[in-house]
Design a protein around this motif. Sequence first.
Motif, PDB file in Angstrom:
ATOM      1  N   ARG A 137      13.488  22.010 -13.240  1.00 26.85           N
ATOM      2  CA  ARG A 137      14.726  22.309 -12.524  1.00 26.85           C
ATOM      3  C   ARG A 137      15.332  21.085 -11.836  1.00 26.85           C
ATOM      4  NH1 ARG A 137      13.591  24.161  -6.998  1.00 26.85           N
ATOM      5  NH2 ARG A 137      15.344  25.608  -7.201  1.00 26.85           N
ATOM      6  N   TRP A 138      14.625  19.949 -11.856  1.00 29.28           N
ATOM      7  CA  TRP A 138      15.166  18.713 -11.258  1.00 29.28           C
ATOM      8  C   TRP A 138      15.610  17.708 -12.322  1.00 29.28           C
ATOM      9  CZ3 TRP A 138      10.759  21.029  -9.093  1.00 29.28           C
ATOM     10  CH2 TRP A 138      10.925  21.539  -7.796  1.00 29.28           C
ATOM     11  N   GLY A 139      15.633  18.099 -13.584  1.00 29.87           N
ATOM     12  CA  GLY A 139      16.003  17.167 -14.640  1.00 29.87           C
ATOM     13  C   GLY A 139      16.940  17.789 -15.651  1.00 29.87           C
ATOM     14  N   GLY A 140      17.521  16.920 -16.485  1.00 30.96           N
ATOM     15  CA  GLY A 140      18.410  17.407 -17.537  1.00 30.96           C
ATOM     16  C   GLY A 140      19.864  17.323 -17.138  1.00 30.96           C
ATOM     17  N   SER A 141      20.482  18.442 -16.811  1.00 31.12           N
ATOM     18  CA  SER A 141      21.903  18.475 -16.447  1.00 31.12           C
ATOM     19  C   SER A 141      22.137  17.753 -15.132  1.00 31.12           C
ATOM     20  CB  SER A 141      22.377  19.920 -16.324  1.00 31.12           C
ATOM     21  OG  SER A 141      21.763  20.542 -15.204  1.00 31.12           O
ATOM     22  N   PRO A 159       0.842  -1.190   0.000  1.00 32.90           N
ATOM     23  CA  PRO A 159       0.000   0.000   0.000  1.00 32.90           C
ATOM     24  C   PRO A 159       0.878   1.241   0.000  1.00 32.90           C
ATOM     25  CG  PRO A 159       0.164  -0.869   2.217  1.00 32.90           C
ATOM     26  CD  PRO A 159       0.924  -1.830   1.325  1.00 32.90           C
ATOM     27  N   GLY A 160       0.256   2.394  -0.103  1.00 33.80           N
ATOM     28  CA  GLY A 160       1.022   3.627  -0.052  1.00 33.80           C
ATOM     29  C   GLY A 160       1.231   4.227  -1.420  1.00 33.80           C
ATOM     30  N   VAL A 161       2.396   4.881  -1.604  1.00 38.30           N
ATOM     31  CA  VAL A 161       2.672   5.593  -2.843  1.00 38.30           C
ATOM     32  C   VAL A 161       3.909   5.016  -3.519  1.00 38.30           C
ATOM     33  CG1 VAL A 161       1.621   7.723  -1.992  1.00 38.30           C
ATOM     34  CG2 VAL A 161       4.073   7.362  -1.678  1.00 38.30           C
ATOM     35  N   VAL A 162       3.947   5.118  -4.844  1.00 37.49           N
ATOM     36  CA  VAL A 162       5.121   4.748  -5.629  1.00 37.49           C
ATOM     37  C   VAL A 162       5.493   5.979  -6.442  1.00 37.49           C
ATOM     38  CG1 VAL A 162       6.135   3.148  -7.291  1.00 37.49           C
ATOM     39  CG2 VAL A 162       4.322   2.358  -5.764  1.00 37.49           C
ATOM     40  N   TRP A 163       6.549   6.651  -6.043  1.00 42.53           N
ATOM     41  CA  TRP A 163       6.943   7.904  -6.669  1.00 42.53           C
ATOM     42  C   TRP A 163       8.290   7.749  -7.361  1.00 42.53           C
ATOM     43  CZ3 TRP A 163       5.972  11.636  -1.930  1.00 42.53           C
ATOM     44  CH2 TRP A 163       4.591  11.871  -1.814  1.00 42.53           C
ATOM     45  N   GLY A 164       8.542   8.605  -8.305  1.00 42.55           N
ATOM     46  CA  GLY A 164       9.833   8.678  -8.958  1.00 42.55           C
ATOM     47  C   GLY A 164      10.001  10.043  -9.578  1.00 42.55           C
ATOM     48  N   PRO A 165      11.187  10.341 -10.087  1.00 42.34           N
ATOM     49  CA  PRO A 165      11.355  11.609 -10.799  1.00 42.34           C
ATOM     50  C   PRO A 165      10.486  11.662 -12.047  1.00 42.34           C
ATOM     51  CG  PRO A 165      13.277  10.193 -11.083  1.00 42.34           C
ATOM     52  CD  PRO A 165      12.426   9.551 -10.045  1.00 42.34           C
ATOM     53  N   SER A 166      10.278  10.486 -12.655  1.00 46.08           N
ATOM     54  CA  SER A 166       9.449  10.340 -13.849  1.00 46.08           C
ATOM     55  C   SER A 166       8.625   9.064 -13.698  1.00 46.08           C
ATOM     56  CB  SER A 166      10.327  10.263 -15.107  1.00 46.08           C
ATOM     57  OG  SER A 166      11.250  11.334 -15.146  1.00 46.08           O
ATOM     58  N   ALA A 187       5.250  10.420 -11.546  1.00 48.00           N
ATOM     59  CA  ALA A 187       6.255  11.473 -11.424  1.00 48.00           C
ATOM     60  C   ALA A 187       5.883  12.418 -10.285  1.00 48.00           C
ATOM     61  CB  ALA A 187       6.357  12.242 -12.734  1.00 48.00           C
ATOM     62  N   MET A 188       6.863  12.738  -9.462  1.00 50.29           N
ATOM     63  CA  MET A 188       6.614  13.602  -8.309  1.00 50.29           C
ATOM     64  C   MET A 188       6.341  15.036  -8.750  1.00 50.29           C
ATOM     65  SD  MET A 188       9.549  12.207  -5.672  1.00 50.29           S
ATOM     66  CE  MET A 188       8.969  13.150  -4.241  1.00 50.29           C
ATOM     67  N   THR A 189       5.430  15.676  -8.048  1.00 53.02           N
ATOM     68  CA  THR A 189       5.169  17.094  -8.264  1.00 53.02           C
ATOM     69  C   THR A 189       6.212  17.909  -7.499  1.00 53.02           C
ATOM     70  OG1 THR A 189       3.747  17.315  -6.328  1.00 53.02           O
ATOM     71  CG2 THR A 189       2.701  16.593  -8.394  1.00 53.02           C
ATOM     72  N   PRO A 190       6.391  19.179  -7.857  1.00 53.54           N
ATOM     73  CA  PRO A 190       7.301  20.025  -7.076  1.00 53.54           C
ATOM     74  C   PRO A 190       6.933  20.075  -5.600  1.00 53.54           C
ATOM     75  CG  PRO A 190       6.796  21.093  -9.157  1.00 53.54           C
ATOM     76  CD  PRO A 190       5.908  19.876  -9.068  1.00 53.54           C
ATOM     77  N   GLU A 191       5.643  20.055  -5.296  1.00 53.67           N
ATOM     78  CA  GLU A 191       5.212  20.081  -3.901  1.00 53.67           C
ATOM     79  C   GLU A 191       5.618  18.805  -3.171  1.00 53.67           C
ATOM     80  OE1 GLU A 191       3.132  22.914  -6.311  1.00 53.67           O
ATOM     81  OE2 GLU A 191       3.224  20.719  -6.539  1.00 53.67           O
ATOM     82  N   LEU A 222      18.810   7.763 -16.909  1.00 51.41           N
ATOM     83  CA  LEU A 222      17.933   6.735 -17.469  1.00 51.41           C
ATOM     84  C   LEU A 222      16.548   6.752 -16.829  1.00 51.41           C
ATOM     85  CD1 LEU A 222      20.386   3.679 -17.613  1.00 51.41           C
ATOM     86  CD2 LEU A 222      19.736   5.231 -19.474  1.00 51.41           C
ATOM     87  N   VAL A 223      16.472   7.233 -15.601  1.00 54.76           N
ATOM     88  CA  VAL A 223      15.203   7.235 -14.863  1.00 54.76           C
ATOM     89  C   VAL A 223      14.608   8.631 -14.792  1.00 54.76           C
ATOM     90  CG1 VAL A 223      14.085   6.600 -12.677  1.00 54.76           C
ATOM     91  CG2 VAL A 223      16.060   5.303 -13.486  1.00 54.76           C
ATOM     92  N   ASN A 224      15.474   9.631 -14.682  1.00 56.47           N
ATOM     93  CA  ASN A 224      15.026  11.010 -14.547  1.00 56.47           C
ATOM     94  C   ASN A 224      14.879  11.637 -15.931  1.00 56.47           C
ATOM     95  OD1 ASN A 224      14.647  13.725 -14.035  1.00 56.47           O
ATOM     96  ND2 ASN A 224      16.236  13.858 -12.474  1.00 56.47           N
ATOM     97  N   LYS A 225      13.641  11.741 -16.387  1.00 55.98           N
ATOM     98  CA  LYS A 225      13.344  12.319 -17.703  1.00 55.98           C
ATOM     99  C   LYS A 225      12.690  13.697 -17.573  1.00 55.98           C
ATOM    100  CE  LYS A 225      14.688   8.569 -19.832  1.00 55.98           C
ATOM    101  NZ  LYS A 225      15.933   8.580 -20.642  1.00 55.98           N
ATOM    102  N   ARG A 226      12.825  14.322 -16.428  1.00 57.50           N
ATOM    103  CA  ARG A 226      12.186  15.604 -16.183  1.00 57.50           C
ATOM    104  C   ARG A 226      12.800  16.696 -17.064  1.00 57.50           C
ATOM    105  NH1 ARG A 226       9.418  15.190 -10.958  1.00 57.50           N
ATOM    106  NH2 ARG A 226       9.061  17.445 -11.053  1.00 57.50           N
ATOM    107  N   THR A 227      12.022  17.718 -17.328  1.00 49.72           N
ATOM    108  CA  THR A 227      12.501  18.863 -18.103  1.00 49.72           C
ATOM    109  C   THR A 227      12.453  20.148 -17.280  1.00 49.72           C
ATOM    110  OG1 THR A 227      10.277  19.186 -19.030  1.00 49.72           O
ATOM    111  CG2 THR A 227      11.825  17.836 -20.305  1.00 49.72           C
TER     112      THR A 227
END
Length: 416
Positions: A192-196, A115-122, A140-144, A185-190
Amino acid sequence: MSSELFTPLPLRSGQVLRNRIAKAAMEENMAGDGQVPDGELLKLYRRWAAGGAGLLITGNVMVHAEALTGPAGVVLDEAAPLAPFAEWAKAGNSGGGAIWMQINHPGRQIGSDMPGVVWGPSDVGVDLGKHSRRFGRPTAMTPEQIDATVTRYAVTAHRVEKAGFDGVEVHAAHGYLLSQFLSPLVNKRTDRWGGSLENRARMLLDIVRAVRGAVSPSFAVAVKLNSADFQRGGFDADDARQVIGMLEPLGVDLVELSGGSYESPAMSGRAADSRTQAREAYFLDLAKDLVRTSPVPLMLTGGITRRATAEKVLTSGVAIVGMGTALAVTPDLPDLWRGGREAERRLRPVTWSDKALASAAGMAQVRHQMRRIARGSAPTPNTHPALALLVERRKQRRALRRYRSWLSEAGNTPAR
């Protein structure tokens, strides 16, 4: 017997470790009712404390009650009672060494039956081929949610110090949440938490800043970091070098180097791309390169069982030798080394071709030894891995029922 292994190590915080041997974190999965430490876990740590290590690092403790690596995981959040953790700290200090708590969020590496949550960067799921369904599909996690998770780490660290521990280790390795943010490979965000790499490291750096600000200057703060993910195109040694440089200005005392994830379990000597096949000190070659430029003392963990290997690690410039499985089989191994002796037994190797299943069986074997030590029994390193895995899964099913009930009673919503 004189050895650098048994010389003190002063840290940036002013803490002094009595020697260069650490019990590295191993996931005990031995929480009692309410997801807190119980008597068996305390007995296990008293046994390790009496074994001569300068530092004990606990198995990963969860900062979020709705996100556990396993149903018998320990949780220390703002609502957890502190008394059981104070007893844990006393047990860890009982032999004269230090005890640090490893704090963690599993992110997407959560069982599909939990139970609970399954979160990731993407929303990139864990890819284990035919075993992929063992894990939940992440959102994908929200900024909040990211900001709230940073706060959770700080709250947990503050309470860890209040309970009497000597430090915390922020887990950013082995494919857990912070490692997921670091991985291209896991973080596909565009955003401020993704990319570089600077963006992908942002959450880790924000957490370390928040943790350092929530504890006293004399309280140790460490980070566990992959030397590499051992996946083509993933987080690599050059990334690790840069992240270590980013951590230094934040007041980090130590960086522990490991490697791998569930997808490439190099931490158990089973990298998916076969770049680490050493029988001991799996990550030493990578550590040798990193230690040349590291502004922070490094600890190396991964398959170390013999004193000669530990001495070789220190000769490379690494400051602390970390051991896990070896101390689950021989909890007084540091004292044996001090007396010029070696361990008489090794854990039975798992030679299965299925890397994911072999890794799970290997972890089950280790937990079987830990439970025996906690009961006051001698380890049985020849236990067949299939039997250990069967017993482990039965225990996990019982623990899952308890966790579901506790989560519901605690007022959390068991939602996906």
